[in-house]
Design a protein around this motif. Sequence first.
Motif, mmCIF file in Angstrom:
data_model
loop_
_atom_site.group_PDB
_atom_site.id
_atom_site.type_symbol
_atom_site.label_atom_id
_atom_site.label_comp_id
_atom_site.label_asym_id
_atom_site.label_seq_id
_atom_site.Cartn_x
_atom_site.Cartn_y
_atom_site.Cartn_z
ATOM 1 N N LEU A 5 0.846 -1.188 0.000
ATOM 2 C CA LEU A 5 0.000 0.000 0.000
ATOM 3 C C LEU A 5 0.885 1.243 0.000
ATOM 4 C CD1 LEU A 5 -2.959 1.080 0.272
ATOM 5 C CD2 LEU A 5 -2.556 1.133 2.745
ATOM 6 N N VAL A 7 1.108 5.227 0.280
ATOM 7 C CA VAL A 7 0.334 6.353 0.817
ATOM 8 C C VAL A 7 0.856 7.650 0.197
ATOM 9 C CG1 VAL A 7 -0.521 7.461 2.904
ATOM 10 C CG2 VAL A 7 0.215 5.070 2.995
ATOM 11 N N PRO A 93 -6.481 -2.698 6.375
ATOM 12 C CA PRO A 93 -5.052 -3.002 6.502
ATOM 13 C C PRO A 93 -4.734 -4.489 6.444
ATOM 14 C CG PRO A 93 -5.971 -2.297 8.606
ATOM 15 C CD PRO A 93 -7.007 -2.021 7.568
ATOM 16 N N TYR A 96 -2.919 -6.028 3.371
ATOM 17 C CA TYR A 96 -1.578 -5.599 2.969
ATOM 18 C C TYR A 96 -0.483 -6.146 3.876
ATOM 19 C CZ TYR A 96 -4.429 -2.522 0.181
ATOM 20 O OH TYR A 96 -5.369 -2.055 -0.698
ATOM 21 N N ILE A 99 3.400 -1.292 3.903
ATOM 22 C CA ILE A 99 2.903 0.065 3.720
ATOM 23 C C ILE A 99 4.104 0.953 3.467
ATOM 24 C CG2 ILE A 99 2.920 0.635 6.204
ATOM 25 C CD1 ILE A 99 0.402 2.367 5.641
ATOM 26 N N ALA A 121 -1.001 1.558 9.457
ATOM 27 C CA ALA A 121 0.411 1.163 9.486
ATOM 28 C C ALA A 121 0.709 0.256 10.682
ATOM 29 C CB ALA A 121 1.298 2.404 9.530
ATOM 30 N N ILE A 124 -0.680 -3.264 10.087
ATOM 31 C CA ILE A 124 0.159 -4.016 9.144
ATOM 32 C C ILE A 124 1.410 -4.518 9.843
ATOM 33 C CG2 ILE A 124 1.620 -3.782 7.084
ATOM 34 C CD1 ILE A 124 -0.551 -1.877 5.968
ATOM 35 N N VAL A 131 6.747 -1.697 7.528
ATOM 36 C CA VAL A 131 6.429 -0.278 7.458
ATOM 37 C C VAL A 131 7.621 0.427 6.815
ATOM 38 C CG1 VAL A 131 6.044 1.834 8.788
ATOM 39 C CG2 VAL A 131 4.886 -0.293 9.449
#
Length: 227
Positions: A5, A7, A93, A96, A99, A121, A124, A131
Motif C-alpha cells: 500500500l 500512501v 489493513p 496488505y 505500507i 500502518a 500491518i 512499514v
Amino acid sequence: MTKALIVVTNTAKLPTINRATGLWLSEATHFNKVMKDNNIDVDYVSPNGGYVPIDPGSLAPDSMDETNWSFYNEEKYRDQVLGQSPSAKQVDPKNYDIIYFAGGHGVMWDFPENKTLGEIAKTIYDRGGIVSAVCHGVVGLLSMKDNEGNSWINGKNLTGFTNEEEDINKLTDAVPFLTEEALKNAGANHTKTAAYTENVVADGRLVTGQNPQSAHGVGEAVIDLLA
C-alpha cells in the motif's frame, strides 16, 4: 499474494506560500517499480481520497527518468490510481503486507496527525508486515502510536529529509516543522548522509529513506526483508 500500500498526499498547495506541491512522483514510481518487478501488487491510498496532485518540480525534465515516464504515460495511472485514490478510511489493513509513505512537501500537512493512517500502518506491522517511508513521507510515522499511546518510532533507527536538504530547498520557513527535528523530538534515532545522496536505514521491519534518491533503495530493502 504479497501486497503493498503506497500512501500519497492530497495537498496541492503549500498553505503558507503561493507554491504548488503534491506527491514527489519518483518517490512513488521508483518504489512501485521495485514492487512490480518482484510481482507484488500495489494499491494507492490518500488521506482524504480522490485527486492526488503531483509536485510540478518532480515533473521537470531533469527529474523525469524512464521509470517516471513509464508510469506518467499510463492513462490508468494518471486518471484512476492518482485521480481517484481511495481514502484512508476505505482501506482494510489486513489486505496488505507492506505500507510505504511516499513524500512531497504536501504530506507535512496531511500525514502527521492522521490517526487512520497511523492505525493502518500499526496493524500491518503488528501482523508481521513491513512499514516503510521515504523523504518527507517519514512524517507519516508520526501518526503511529504504540499500545500505550506513545510515539511508535521512539527508540527506532531511521532517516528522513534533513534540515540541510530543506535549507537547500529554501523552504525552511514555509513548512510547519522540520522533518529531521520532528523525528528526533518523537524519540527516533535519526541518521543522515550528505544532502541528496542515497541513504536507506532498516531497523527490523521498519525501512526508511532520506530523500528522493533513496526511494528505489527502500524498495530493494523491503524485498530483502521479504526474502
